[in-house]
Design a protein around this motif. Structure first.
Motif, mmCIF file in Angstrom:
data_model
loop_
_atom_site.group_PDB
_atom_site.id
_atom_site.type_symbol
_atom_site.label_atom_id
_atom_site.label_comp_id
_atom_site.label_asym_id
_atom_site.label_seq_id
_atom_site.Cartn_x
_atom_site.Cartn_y
_atom_site.Cartn_z
ATOM 1 N N VAL A 58 0.670 -1.085 -0.007
ATOM 2 C CA VAL A 58 -0.104 -0.014 -0.034
ATOM 3 C C VAL A 58 0.918 1.304 0.004
ATOM 4 N N VAL A 59 0.752 2.269 -0.890
ATOM 5 C CA VAL A 59 1.258 3.425 -0.870
ATOM 6 C C VAL A 59 0.663 4.506 0.109
ATOM 7 N N ILE A 60 1.984 4.786 0.825
ATOM 8 C CA ILE A 60 1.539 5.705 2.102
ATOM 9 C C ILE A 60 2.538 7.149 1.895
ATOM 10 N N ARG A 61 1.691 8.158 2.188
ATOM 11 C CA ARG A 61 2.417 9.513 2.233
ATOM 12 C C ARG A 61 2.123 10.095 3.574
ATOM 13 N N ARG A 62 2.958 11.269 3.563
ATOM 14 C CA ARG A 62 2.757 11.943 4.769
ATOM 15 C C ARG A 62 1.673 13.048 4.675
ATOM 16 N N ALA A 63 0.685 13.196 5.484
ATOM 17 C CA ALA A 63 -0.377 14.037 5.110
ATOM 18 C C ALA A 63 0.123 15.632 5.928
ATOM 19 N N GLY A 64 -0.788 16.445 5.283
ATOM 20 C CA GLY A 64 -0.609 18.098 5.700
ATOM 21 C C GLY A 64 -1.646 18.659 6.103
ATOM 22 N N GLU A 65 -1.411 20.102 6.345
ATOM 23 C CA GLU A 65 -2.599 20.779 6.638
ATOM 24 C C GLU A 65 -3.616 20.893 5.521
ATOM 25 N N SER A 66 -3.076 20.651 4.276
ATOM 26 C CA SER A 66 -4.025 20.762 2.981
ATOM 27 C C SER A 66 -5.151 19.692 2.938
ATOM 28 N N ASP A 67 -4.768 18.637 3.703
ATOM 29 C CA ASP A 67 -5.486 17.338 3.800
ATOM 30 C C ASP A 67 -6.485 17.517 4.829
#
Length: 209
Positions: free
Chosen positions: A3-12
């Protein structure tokens, strides 16, 4: 393929609050915090936003690339006081000042939280209801646990059901002895994980984009 994972930020933020609201609105703990279903429907998202705000400012948030699962983590140093006196009251004031249960659960979990050693704290992990059972939660957790094993880091969480407790046990977490008993409500099980040099056994672990 993992599963591809990314770091979330304020825009999310908006998408993450919506996901957490959907994933936890009928959870036993959320139902205890907001016993009235209609009031919970109106106010539960504010609590999720409060938790997300803390994670974005003091920790980190991982999300699957398709936005169907999210995990809120903190890196907790040794000797952290968990804001034992002020934090729960501040959370209550920010989310729902008339709801004493918000402060109570924050206080009880803070009192149970071990502080002797630095660790990664999994505060929440939510999966979109229609995607549950696909291994997305295990992938999100496994990605961090792999780093814990590489770097010799401990990890901690509170399981909120016997099902999640069993899952976390398979990932190497162990119940540390004293359940958190919410008054007239469900139990939470504090669980601790030692780093495993051989790596995790979490199945379909994730990879970062």
């Amino acid at each position: 393929m993992g599963v591809v994972i990314r770091r979330a930020g304020e825009s999310d933020r908006a998408d993450l609050v919506r996901l957490l609201d959907e994933a936890f609105r009928d959870d036993p703990v959320s139902s205890w915090v907001f016993p009235d279903a209609e009031y919970r429907r109106r106010r539960h998202g504010a609590l999720m936003d409060g938790f997300l705000d803390l994670a974005l400012s003091e920790g980190y948030v991982d999300i699957t690339e398709d936005g169907s699962a999210v995990a809120l983590w903190w890196s907790v140093p040794a000797g952290a006081d968990e804001d034992a006196e002020e934090g729960p009251a501040q959370l209550r004031e920010a989310v729902d000042p008339g709801n004493a249960r918000i402060e109570e659960i924050a206080r009880l979990t803070g009192e149970a939280h071990p502080t002797e050693r630095p660790h990664q704290y999994l505060h929440m992990i939510g999966v979109s209801p229609e995607r549950q059972g696909e291994g997305l939660g295990s992938a999100l957790i496994g990605a961090v646990l792999e780093r814990c094993d590489r770097e010799g880091l401990h990890a901690y969480l509170e399981a909120s059901s016997s099902r999640s407790r069993a899952l976390y046990s398979r990932l190497g977490f162990r119940f540390i002895g004293n359940a958190i008993n919410l008054p007239d409500g469900p139990q939470l099980w504090p669980m601790w994980r030692e780093p495993e040099p051989s790596g995790t056994d979490g199945g379909d672990t994730g990879r970062f984009a």
